[in-house]
Design a protein around this motif. Structure first.
Motif, PDB file in Angstrom:
ATOM      1  N   GLU A 196       0.651  -1.540  -0.557  1.00  0.00           N
ATOM      2  CA  GLU A 196       0.189   0.265   0.070  1.00  0.00           C
ATOM      3  C   GLU A 196       1.159   1.616  -0.419  1.00  0.00           C
ATOM      4  O   GLU A 196       0.214   2.174  -0.351  1.00  0.00           O
ATOM      5  CB  GLU A 196      -1.302   0.112   1.159  1.00  0.00           C
ATOM      6  CG  GLU A 196      -1.672  -1.187   1.116  1.00  0.00           C
ATOM      7  CD  GLU A 196      -3.267  -0.881   2.140  1.00  0.00           C
ATOM      8  OE1 GLU A 196      -3.991  -1.882   2.618  1.00  0.00           O
ATOM      9  OE2 GLU A 196      -1.938  -0.608   3.451  1.00  0.00           O
ATOM     10  N   LEU A 197       2.265   1.553   0.233  1.00  0.00           N
ATOM     11  CA  LEU A 197       2.913   2.424   1.029  1.00  0.00           C
ATOM     12  C   LEU A 197       3.340   2.408  -1.132  1.00  0.00           C
ATOM     13  O   LEU A 197       3.219   3.883  -0.982  1.00  0.00           O
ATOM     14  CB  LEU A 197       3.513   2.218   1.541  1.00  0.00           C
ATOM     15  CG  LEU A 197       5.034   3.688   1.805  1.00  0.00           C
ATOM     16  CD1 LEU A 197       4.467   4.799   2.137  1.00  0.00           C
ATOM     17  CD2 LEU A 197       5.699   2.841   3.325  1.00  0.00           C
ATOM     18  N   ILE A 198       3.886   2.176  -1.196  1.00  0.00           N
ATOM     19  CA  ILE A 198       4.931   1.605  -2.895  1.00  0.00           C
ATOM     20  C   ILE A 198       3.141   2.382  -4.197  1.00  0.00           C
ATOM     21  O   ILE A 198       3.540   3.004  -4.397  1.00  0.00           O
ATOM     22  CB  ILE A 198       4.989   0.053  -2.755  1.00  0.00           C
ATOM     23  CG1 ILE A 198       5.984   0.096  -2.254  1.00  0.00           C
ATOM     24  CG2 ILE A 198       5.214   0.122  -4.502  1.00  0.00           C
ATOM     25  CD1 ILE A 198       6.822  -1.659  -2.048  1.00  0.00           C
ATOM     26  N   ASN A 199       2.586   1.610  -3.738  1.00  0.00           N
ATOM     27  CA  ASN A 199       1.096   2.184  -4.743  1.00  0.00           C
ATOM     28  C   ASN A 199       1.057   3.646  -4.298  1.00  0.00           C
ATOM     29  O   ASN A 199       0.847   4.162  -4.754  1.00  0.00           O
ATOM     30  CB  ASN A 199      -0.585   1.985  -4.279  1.00  0.00           C
ATOM     31  CG  ASN A 199       0.028   0.287  -4.434  1.00  0.00           C
ATOM     32  OD1 ASN A 199       0.766  -0.929  -5.686  1.00  0.00           O
ATOM     33  ND2 ASN A 199      -1.112  -0.879  -4.043  1.00  0.00           N
ATOM     34  N   ALA A 200       0.701   4.192  -2.569  1.00  0.00           N
ATOM     35  CA  ALA A 200       0.630   5.273  -2.351  1.00  0.00           C
ATOM     36  C   ALA A 200       1.930   6.558  -3.254  1.00  0.00           C
ATOM     37  O   ALA A 200       1.856   7.814  -3.558  1.00  0.00           O
ATOM     38  CB  ALA A 200       0.922   6.163  -0.597  1.00  0.00           C
ATOM     39  N   ILE A 201       3.244   5.876  -2.981  1.00  0.00           N
ATOM     40  CA  ILE A 201       4.425   6.794  -3.278  1.00  0.00           C
ATOM     41  C   ILE A 201       3.934   6.841  -4.868  1.00  0.00           C
ATOM     42  O   ILE A 201       3.887   7.701  -5.540  1.00  0.00           O
ATOM     43  CB  ILE A 201       5.534   6.309  -2.688  1.00  0.00           C
ATOM     44  CG1 ILE A 201       6.167   6.065  -1.559  1.00  0.00           C
ATOM     45  CG2 ILE A 201       7.143   6.586  -3.560  1.00  0.00           C
ATOM     46  CD1 ILE A 201       7.204   4.770  -1.121  1.00  0.00           C
ATOM     47  N   ALA A 202       3.957   5.828  -5.827  1.00  0.00           N
ATOM     48  CA  ALA A 202       3.745   6.070  -7.231  1.00  0.00           C
ATOM     49  C   ALA A 202       2.875   6.669  -7.656  1.00  0.00           C
ATOM     50  O   ALA A 202       3.104   7.414  -8.603  1.00  0.00           O
ATOM     51  CB  ALA A 202       3.775   4.591  -7.842  1.00  0.00           C
ATOM     52  N   ALA A 203       1.135   7.191  -6.775  1.00  0.00           N
ATOM     53  CA  ALA A 203       0.492   7.816  -6.914  1.00  0.00           C
ATOM     54  C   ALA A 203       1.125   9.364  -6.561  1.00  0.00           C
ATOM     55  O   ALA A 203       0.574  10.209  -7.560  1.00  0.00           O
ATOM     56  CB  ALA A 203      -0.739   7.357  -6.202  1.00  0.00           C
ATOM     57  N   THR A 221       6.375   4.771 -11.681  1.00  0.00           N
ATOM     58  CA  THR A 221       5.268   3.379 -11.766  1.00  0.00           C
ATOM     59  C   THR A 221       6.039   2.574 -10.151  1.00  0.00           C
ATOM     60  O   THR A 221       6.790   3.289  -9.718  1.00  0.00           O
ATOM     61  CB  THR A 221       6.719   3.007 -13.024  1.00  0.00           C
ATOM     62  OG1 THR A 221       7.894   2.523 -12.393  1.00  0.00           O
ATOM     63  CG2 THR A 221       6.786   3.096 -14.645  1.00  0.00           C
ATOM     64  N   LYS A 222       5.093   1.468 -10.279  1.00  0.00           N
ATOM     65  CA  LYS A 222       5.164   1.169  -8.566  1.00  0.00           C
ATOM     66  C   LYS A 222       6.400   0.483  -8.842  1.00  0.00           C
ATOM     67  O   LYS A 222       6.759  -0.016  -7.403  1.00  0.00           O
ATOM     68  CB  LYS A 222       3.660  -0.016  -8.742  1.00  0.00           C
ATOM     69  CG  LYS A 222       2.662   0.154  -8.585  1.00  0.00           C
ATOM     70  CD  LYS A 222       1.265  -0.713  -8.676  1.00  0.00           C
ATOM     71  CE  LYS A 222       0.528  -0.384  -8.729  1.00  0.00           C
ATOM     72  NZ  LYS A 222      -0.603  -0.984  -8.522  1.00  0.00           N
ATOM     73  N   LYS A 223       7.234  -0.127  -9.812  1.00  0.00           N
ATOM     74  CA  LYS A 223       8.176  -0.460  -9.888  1.00  0.00           C
ATOM     75  C   LYS A 223       9.523   0.416  -9.709  1.00  0.00           C
ATOM     76  O   LYS A 223       9.988   0.099  -8.279  1.00  0.00           O
ATOM     77  CB  LYS A 223       8.912  -1.240 -11.009  1.00  0.00           C
ATOM     78  CG  LYS A 223      10.452  -1.986 -11.428  1.00  0.00           C
ATOM     79  CD  LYS A 223      10.211  -2.183 -13.452  1.00  0.00           C
ATOM     80  CE  LYS A 223      10.934  -3.263 -12.923  1.00  0.00           C
ATOM     81  NZ  LYS A 223      11.496  -3.853 -14.201  1.00  0.00           N
ATOM     82  N   ASP A 224       9.566   1.502  -9.820  1.00  0.00           N
ATOM     83  CA  ASP A 224      10.188   2.674  -9.324  1.00  0.00           C
ATOM     84  C   ASP A 224      10.546   2.707  -7.476  1.00  0.00           C
ATOM     85  O   ASP A 224      11.318   2.777  -7.141  1.00  0.00           O
ATOM     86  CB  ASP A 224      10.055   3.749 -10.239  1.00  0.00           C
ATOM     87  CG  ASP A 224      11.128   3.629 -11.781  1.00  0.00           C
ATOM     88  OD1 ASP A 224      11.418   2.895 -12.116  1.00  0.00           O
ATOM     89  OD2 ASP A 224      10.221   4.600 -12.512  1.00  0.00           O
ATOM     90  N   ALA A 225       8.707   2.806  -7.837  1.00  0.00           N
ATOM     91  CA  ALA A 225       8.610   3.470  -6.246  1.00  0.00           C
ATOM     92  C   ALA A 225       9.000   2.440  -5.111  1.00  0.00           C
ATOM     93  O   ALA A 225       9.791   2.760  -4.457  1.00  0.00           O
ATOM     94  CB  ALA A 225       7.068   3.774  -6.053  1.00  0.00           C
ATOM     95  N   ASP A 226       8.995   1.368  -5.858  1.00  0.00           N
ATOM     96  CA  ASP A 226       9.356  -0.217  -5.045  1.00  0.00           C
ATOM     97  C   ASP A 226      10.942  -0.043  -4.560  1.00  0.00           C
ATOM     98  O   ASP A 226      11.234  -0.041  -3.463  1.00  0.00           O
ATOM     99  CB  ASP A 226       8.366  -1.583  -5.836  1.00  0.00           C
ATOM    100  CG  ASP A 226       9.307  -3.032  -4.913  1.00  0.00           C
ATOM    101  OD1 ASP A 226       9.466  -2.832  -3.058  1.00  0.00           O
ATOM    102  OD2 ASP A 226       9.418  -3.965  -5.381  1.00  0.00           O
TER     103      ASP A 226
END
Length: 91
Positions: free
Chosen positions: A5-12, A17-22
């Motif tokens: 959920e944190l990765i999704n929030a950072i990406a948004a 991308t979610k990959k970059d946020a991860d």
């Protein structure tokens, strides 16, 4: 909030991308962990401070056997929230 959920929030928030946020989150956590392993303090202005605290030797009781034993000294990671974070939480 979970790591996903944190990765999704950072990406948004960052429009990446979610990959970059991860990758960014994983790298941040790895750097903080390495600094703590080396005994360093990590201070993020407006958020808080991560540090390693020494816990002394103490006497404790084994709940299963009721036997008294000595727990050796150890180190534990700790977080102290910064003023801005405390104020944001207490609104």
């Amino acid at each position: 909030m979970t790591k996903t959920e944190l990765i999704n929030a950072i990406a948004a928030k960052t429009n990446c991308t979610k990959k970059d946020a991860d990758a960014a989150l994983s790298a941040t956590l790895a750097v903080i962990s390495e600094a703590l392993e080396n005994g360093e303090k990590v201070s993020i202005t407006g958020f808080g401070t991560f540090e390693v605290r020494e816990r002394g030797e103490k006497t404790c009781i084994n709940p299963k056997t009721k036997e008294t034993m000595v727990c050796p000294p150890c180190k534990a990671p700790a977080f102290k929230a910064g003023k801005a974070l405390k104020e944001a939480v207490n609104k």
